[in-house]
Design a protein around this motif. Structure first.
Motif, PDB file in Angstrom:
ATOM      1  N   ARG A  35      42.774  35.282  28.513  1.00 30.18           N
ATOM      2  CA  ARG A  35      42.110  36.354  29.272  1.00 30.18           C
ATOM      3  C   ARG A  35      42.102  37.652  28.485  1.00 30.18           C
ATOM      4  O   ARG A  35      41.182  38.460  28.620  1.00 30.18           O
ATOM      5  CB  ARG A  35      42.709  36.467  30.670  1.00 30.18           C
ATOM      6  N   MET A  39      38.799  39.692  27.632  1.00 31.33           N
ATOM      7  CA  MET A  39      38.621  41.134  27.834  1.00 31.33           C
ATOM      8  C   MET A  39      38.134  41.797  26.540  1.00 31.33           C
ATOM      9  O   MET A  39      37.289  42.688  26.566  1.00 31.33           O
ATOM     10  CB  MET A  39      39.937  41.778  28.290  1.00 31.33           C
ATOM     11  N   GLN A  42      34.546  41.490  26.224  1.00 34.64           N
ATOM     12  CA  GLN A  42      33.812  42.497  27.010  1.00 34.64           C
ATOM     13  C   GLN A  42      33.754  43.819  26.249  1.00 34.64           C
ATOM     14  O   GLN A  42      32.721  44.502  26.262  1.00 34.64           O
ATOM     15  CB  GLN A  42      34.502  42.724  28.353  1.00 34.64           C
ATOM     16  N   ASN A  94      49.786  42.367  30.687  1.00 29.69           N
ATOM     17  CA  ASN A  94      49.690  43.764  31.120  1.00 29.69           C
ATOM     18  C   ASN A  94      49.019  43.876  32.478  1.00 29.69           C
ATOM     19  O   ASN A  94      48.474  44.917  32.832  1.00 29.69           O
ATOM     20  CB  ASN A  94      48.920  44.583  30.078  1.00 29.69           C
ATOM     21  N   GLY A 143      33.010  50.137  36.167  1.00 33.33           N
ATOM     22  CA  GLY A 143      33.243  48.705  35.994  1.00 33.33           C
ATOM     23  C   GLY A 143      34.535  48.384  35.278  1.00 33.33           C
ATOM     24  O   GLY A 143      35.276  47.508  35.705  1.00 33.33           O
ATOM     25  N   CYS A 144      34.823  49.071  34.175  1.00 34.91           N
ATOM     26  CA  CYS A 144      36.012  48.735  33.380  1.00 34.91           C
ATOM     27  C   CYS A 144      37.179  49.663  33.747  1.00 34.91           C
ATOM     28  O   CYS A 144      38.243  49.204  34.166  1.00 34.91           O
ATOM     29  CB  CYS A 144      35.712  48.851  31.886  1.00 34.91           C
ATOM     30  N   CYS A 147      39.076  49.516  37.141  1.00 38.69           N
ATOM     31  CA  CYS A 147      40.043  48.437  37.320  1.00 38.69           C
ATOM     32  C   CYS A 147      41.288  48.686  36.465  1.00 38.69           C
ATOM     33  O   CYS A 147      42.407  48.447  36.909  1.00 38.69           O
ATOM     34  CB  CYS A 147      39.431  47.086  36.978  1.00 38.69           C
ATOM     35  N   HIS A 148      41.102  49.153  35.263  1.00 32.39           N
ATOM     36  CA  HIS A 148      42.259  49.343  34.380  1.00 32.39           C
ATOM     37  C   HIS A 148      43.221  50.395  34.935  1.00 32.39           C
ATOM     38  O   HIS A 148      44.425  50.266  34.764  1.00 32.39           O
ATOM     39  CB  HIS A 148      41.795  49.733  32.974  1.00 32.39           C
ATOM     40  N   ARG A 152      45.973  47.708  35.397  1.00 30.63           N
ATOM     41  CA  ARG A 152      46.419  47.329  34.052  1.00 30.63           C
ATOM     42  C   ARG A 152      47.514  48.281  33.601  1.00 30.63           C
ATOM     43  O   ARG A 152      47.364  49.492  33.724  1.00 30.63           O
ATOM     44  CB  ARG A 152      45.244  47.364  33.064  1.00 30.63           C
TER      45      ARG A 152
END
Ligand code: HEC
Length: 157
Positions: A35, A39, A42, A94, A143-144, A147-148, A152
């Protein structure tokens, strides 16, 4: 010391359980590695689109990248099975435990990434590179980054 017949069976069963949990631990490490690579894929797509916006890459490359992002957005949630958080796998994962305690929002952000990428594909098709740059900045944020922030751990370095 003797275990007797059933004692031996119980000891054998414990051995199998220990073995299968060792195998599962290996599976989980492969899953997390996979994963993280996913990432990074992406991030490579983001860069290709950013390069197009700056006149440093072709529209064809940007189209390929946005299609890949759309495709990947539908796969994110399934890449986070329970038991793979940074608490479960310190130094390897993470992924914050909040992913599983606040799961609905996690799923929602993945969907936002999908919808934003679908809209951006249209901008790439019909808009100017400048418009693509603006759409791309928005995608990175909603979008990124969205979420982080909550989900994350801060990456080292
Ligand atoms: C729904 C949540 C979510 C979305 C959306 C998301 N990410 Fe992530 N991303 C994560 C989590 C959680 C991790 C940590 C994974 C781990 O360590 O197992 C991560 C890790 C990463 C990493 C670090 C890889 C490394 O070197 O450890 C990169 C780069 C990354 N994401 C890029 C992106 C980009 C670019 C986008 C948008 C196109 C994106 N992500 C969208 C949740 C998300």
């Amino acid at each position: 010391m003797t275990f007797g017949k059933w004692g031996k069976v119980a000891v054998a069963a414990l051995g199998v359980a220990a073995l299968s949990s060792a195998v599962f631990a290996q599976d989980k490490e492969a899953l997390v590695k996979n994963r993280i690579d996913f990432m990074k894929g992406q991030a490579a797509d983001n860069k290709a689109i950013g390069d197009y916006a700056k006149g440093m890459a072709t529209k064809e490359a940007a189209t390929k990248a946005i299609n890949d992002l759309i495709d990947r957005s539908g796969k994110i949630v399934a890449m986070f099975p329970a038991g793979t958080s940074s608490t479960d796998m310190p130094g390897k994962s993470n992924a914050k435990a909040a992913i599983w305690t606040d799961h609905a929002k996690f799923v929602e952000i993945a969907k936002t990434l999908h919808d934003t990428a679908v809209a951006e594909a249209d901008v790439i098709k019909t808009g100017t590179p400048e418009a693509v740059g603006a759409a791309q900045a928005n995608l990175g944020k909603v979008g990124c980054g969205a979420c982080h922030g909550p989900y994350r751990e801060k990456l080292p370095g």
